[in-house]
Write a protein that holds these residues in place. Structure first.
Motif, PDB file in Angstrom:
ATOM      1  N   ALA A  68     -26.378  -4.797   0.332  1.00 54.34           N
ATOM      2  CA  ALA A  68     -25.383  -5.201   1.335  1.00 54.34           C
ATOM      3  C   ALA A  68     -24.038  -5.438   0.657  1.00 54.34           C
ATOM      4  CB  ALA A  68     -25.833  -6.468   2.050  1.00 54.34           C
ATOM      5  N   ILE A  69     -22.969  -5.041   1.310  1.00 59.45           N
ATOM      6  CA  ILE A  69     -21.623  -5.246   0.773  1.00 59.45           C
ATOM      7  C   ILE A  69     -21.289  -6.729   0.806  1.00 59.45           C
ATOM      8  CG2 ILE A  69     -19.167  -4.733   1.055  1.00 59.45           C
ATOM      9  CD1 ILE A  69     -20.049  -2.082   2.437  1.00 59.45           C
ATOM     10  N   ILE A  70     -20.852  -7.253  -0.341  1.00 59.87           N
ATOM     11  CA  ILE A  70     -20.460  -8.670  -0.426  1.00 59.87           C
ATOM     12  C   ILE A  70     -18.987  -8.826  -0.808  1.00 59.87           C
ATOM     13  CG2 ILE A  70     -22.785  -9.461  -0.940  1.00 59.87           C
ATOM     14  CD1 ILE A  70     -21.721  -9.723  -3.935  1.00 59.87           C
ATOM     15  N   GLY A  71     -18.352  -7.724  -1.177  1.00 58.21           N
ATOM     16  CA  GLY A  71     -16.945  -7.756  -1.544  1.00 58.21           C
ATOM     17  C   GLY A  71     -16.451  -6.347  -1.794  1.00 58.21           C
ATOM     18  N   PHE A  72     -15.133  -6.218  -1.884  1.00 55.62           N
ATOM     19  CA  PHE A  72     -14.561  -4.892  -2.143  1.00 55.62           C
ATOM     20  C   PHE A  72     -13.133  -5.033  -2.627  1.00 55.62           C
ATOM     21  CE2 PHE A  72     -13.148  -5.829   2.091  1.00 55.62           C
ATOM     22  CZ  PHE A  72     -11.912  -5.217   2.217  1.00 55.62           C
ATOM     23  N   CYS A  73     -12.640  -3.935  -3.155  1.00 55.77           N
ATOM     24  CA  CYS A  73     -11.267  -3.850  -3.638  1.00 55.77           C
ATOM     25  C   CYS A  73     -10.736  -2.472  -3.251  1.00 55.77           C
ATOM     26  CB  CYS A  73     -11.279  -4.019  -5.155  1.00 55.77           C
ATOM     27  SG  CYS A  73      -9.669  -4.142  -5.894  1.00 55.77           S
ATOM     28  N   LYS A  74      -9.496  -2.426  -2.762  1.00 55.41           N
ATOM     29  CA  LYS A  74      -8.892  -1.159  -2.328  1.00 55.41           C
ATOM     30  C   LYS A  74      -7.522  -0.990  -2.959  1.00 55.41           C
ATOM     31  CE  LYS A  74      -6.678   0.164   1.773  1.00 55.41           C
ATOM     32  NZ  LYS A  74      -6.563   0.043   3.216  1.00 55.41           N
ATOM     33  N   VAL A  75      -7.277   0.175  -3.550  1.00 53.45           N
ATOM     34  CA  VAL A  75      -5.966   0.520  -4.096  1.00 53.45           C
ATOM     35  C   VAL A  75      -5.483   1.810  -3.440  1.00 53.45           C
ATOM     36  CG1 VAL A  75      -6.332  -0.637  -6.317  1.00 53.45           C
ATOM     37  CG2 VAL A  75      -6.924   1.782  -6.079  1.00 53.45           C
ATOM     38  N   GLY A  76      -4.150   1.949  -3.392  1.00 54.64           N
ATOM     39  CA  GLY A  76      -3.566   3.155  -2.818  1.00 54.64           C
ATOM     40  C   GLY A  76      -2.058   3.068  -2.843  1.00 54.64           C
ATOM     41  N   PRO A  77      -1.402   3.957  -2.123  1.00 53.03           N
ATOM     42  CA  PRO A  77       0.066   3.976  -2.111  1.00 53.03           C
ATOM     43  C   PRO A  77       0.647   2.653  -1.627  1.00 53.03           C
ATOM     44  CG  PRO A  77      -0.842   5.905  -0.985  1.00 53.03           C
ATOM     45  CD  PRO A  77      -1.987   4.985  -1.264  1.00 53.03           C
ATOM     46  N   VAL A  78       1.807   2.321  -2.139  1.00 49.45           N
ATOM     47  CA  VAL A  78       2.485   1.090  -1.744  1.00 49.45           C
ATOM     48  C   VAL A  78       2.954   1.235  -0.294  1.00 49.45           C
ATOM     49  CG1 VAL A  78       4.397  -0.500  -2.204  1.00 49.45           C
ATOM     50  CG2 VAL A  78       3.213   0.622  -4.111  1.00 49.45           C
ATOM     51  N   ALA A  79       2.558   0.290   0.538  1.00 47.35           N
ATOM     52  CA  ALA A  79       2.908   0.317   1.961  1.00 47.35           C
ATOM     53  C   ALA A  79       4.013  -0.670   2.309  1.00 47.35           C
ATOM     54  CB  ALA A  79       1.669   0.031   2.807  1.00 47.35           C
ATOM     55  N   PHE A  80       4.390  -1.529   1.369  1.00 51.34           N
ATOM     56  CA  PHE A  80       5.432  -2.509   1.650  1.00 51.34           C
ATOM     57  C   PHE A  80       6.772  -1.811   1.808  1.00 51.34           C
ATOM     58  CE2 PHE A  80       2.455  -4.800  -1.221  1.00 51.34           C
ATOM     59  CZ  PHE A  80       1.947  -5.674  -0.278  1.00 51.34           C
ATOM     60  N   PRO A  81       7.616  -2.313   2.728  1.00 48.01           N
ATOM     61  CA  PRO A  81       8.950  -1.730   2.842  1.00 48.01           C
ATOM     62  C   PRO A  81       9.741  -1.987   1.560  1.00 48.01           C
ATOM     63  CG  PRO A  81       8.683  -3.621   4.336  1.00 48.01           C
ATOM     64  CD  PRO A  81       7.381  -3.403   3.647  1.00 48.01           C
ATOM     65  N   GLY A  82      10.608  -1.072   1.243  1.00 44.52           N
ATOM     66  CA  GLY A  82      11.445  -1.238   0.060  1.00 44.52           C
ATOM     67  C   GLY A  82      11.458   0.008  -0.793  1.00 44.52           C
ATOM     68  N   ASP A  83      12.195  -0.075  -1.860  1.00 41.75           N
ATOM     69  CA  ASP A  83      12.356   1.038  -2.785  1.00 41.75           C
ATOM     70  C   ASP A  83      11.459   0.793  -3.994  1.00 41.75           C
ATOM     71  OD1 ASP A  83      13.344   3.338  -3.928  1.00 41.75           O
ATOM     72  OD2 ASP A  83      15.088   2.341  -4.806  1.00 41.75           O
ATOM     73  N   TRP A  84      10.282   1.408  -3.997  1.00 42.18           N
ATOM     74  CA  TRP A  84       9.311   1.195  -5.054  1.00 42.18           C
ATOM     75  C   TRP A  84       9.295   2.384  -6.001  1.00 42.18           C
ATOM     76  CZ3 TRP A  84       7.777  -3.596  -5.184  1.00 42.18           C
ATOM     77  CH2 TRP A  84       7.803  -4.329  -4.006  1.00 42.18           C
ATOM     78  N   PRO A  85       9.039   2.160  -7.264  1.00 36.14           N
ATOM     79  CA  PRO A  85       8.936   3.278  -8.205  1.00 36.14           C
ATOM     80  C   PRO A  85       7.846   4.261  -7.761  1.00 36.14           C
ATOM     81  CG  PRO A  85       8.968   1.186  -9.393  1.00 36.14           C
ATOM     82  CD  PRO A  85       8.845   0.859  -7.926  1.00 36.14           C
ATOM     83  N   ALA A  86       8.053   5.517  -8.074  1.00 41.59           N
ATOM     84  CA  ALA A  86       7.087   6.548  -7.682  1.00 41.59           C
ATOM     85  C   ALA A  86       5.713   6.307  -8.302  1.00 41.59           C
ATOM     86  CB  ALA A  86       7.615   7.925  -8.074  1.00 41.59           C
ATOM     87  N   ASP A  87       5.689   5.618  -9.449  1.00 43.52           N
ATOM     88  CA  ASP A  87       4.403   5.395 -10.116  1.00 43.52           C
ATOM     89  C   ASP A  87       3.794   4.024  -9.790  1.00 43.52           C
ATOM     90  OD1 ASP A  87       6.106   3.773 -11.594  1.00 43.52           O
ATOM     91  OD2 ASP A  87       5.300   4.406 -13.530  1.00 43.52           O
ATOM     92  N   ALA A  88       4.272   3.383  -8.736  1.00 46.72           N
ATOM     93  CA  ALA A  88       3.686   2.103  -8.314  1.00 46.72           C
ATOM     94  C   ALA A  88       2.482   2.366  -7.415  1.00 46.72           C
ATOM     95  CB  ALA A  88       4.718   1.258  -7.571  1.00 46.72           C
TER      96      ALA A  88
END
Length: 169
Positions: A68-88
């Motif tokens: 059974a799933i007890i936790g998780f972690c998710k990564v992906g493209p930055v969704a926050f508004p603003g000017d973020w580096p391409a490699d963030a």
């Protein structure tokens, strides 16, 4: 025994239920019921959390106990508004159900997230944390994240005061 594996599209429904439960257990008392319900439906409904499981720009790692799933972690493209580096890259979620908090799951998942970010060529990891979630802020600071600004996180129609944090890799 806690095991770890990459999430599969078939995990979507269970993953969404775990995410709803984690968010509600941690923050549910802060919101009006209608705002909480709207947020949970948008964030963890069919077009929310389960949909990135089929999108290669995201990666999701699961912690399981007895299958059974007890936790998780998710990564992906930055969704926050603003000017973020391409490699963030953004650490979107690191959620662990209450009974397993303090059992070593979070360090395993954050290590995976940082390794996944590096493997994707990221130069930095960005995340947001609720201003009064001191435990989470201390956890991220132990890994070298620093506060870089404020972010208004909407839960339904209710704004939350979050802090943006960054880790240079």
């Amino acid at each position: 025994m806690i095991a770890y594996r990459d999430a599969l599209p078939a995990d979507g429904a269970e993953l969404a239920q775990v995410a709803r439960r984690c968010f509600t257990e941690t923050f549910g008392n802060l919101y009006r019921q209608e705002d909480l319900a709207a947020f949970l439906d948008a964030a963890f409904g069919a077009t929310g959390l389960p949909s990135p499981l089929t999108d290669p720009v995201y990666a999701v790692r699961l912690a399981t106990s007895d299958g059974a799933i007890i936790g998780f972690c998710k990564v992906g493209p930055v969704a926050f508004p603003g000017d973020w580096p391409a490699d963030a890259i953004e650490l979107h979620q690191l959620y662990i159900l209450g009974p397993w908090q303090g059992e070593g799951v979070a360090p395993v998942l954050i290590d995976w997230a940082l390794d996944a970010a590096r493997a994707r060529g990221a130069g930095e990891v960005i995340l947001s944390v609720y201003v009064d979630n001191h435990r989470a802020k201390r956890f991220y600071e132990r890994y070298g994240f620093i506060e870089i600004g404020q972010y208004t996180f909407m839960v339904g129609d209710q704004p939350d005061d979050d802090r943006l944090m960054r880790l240079a890799l």
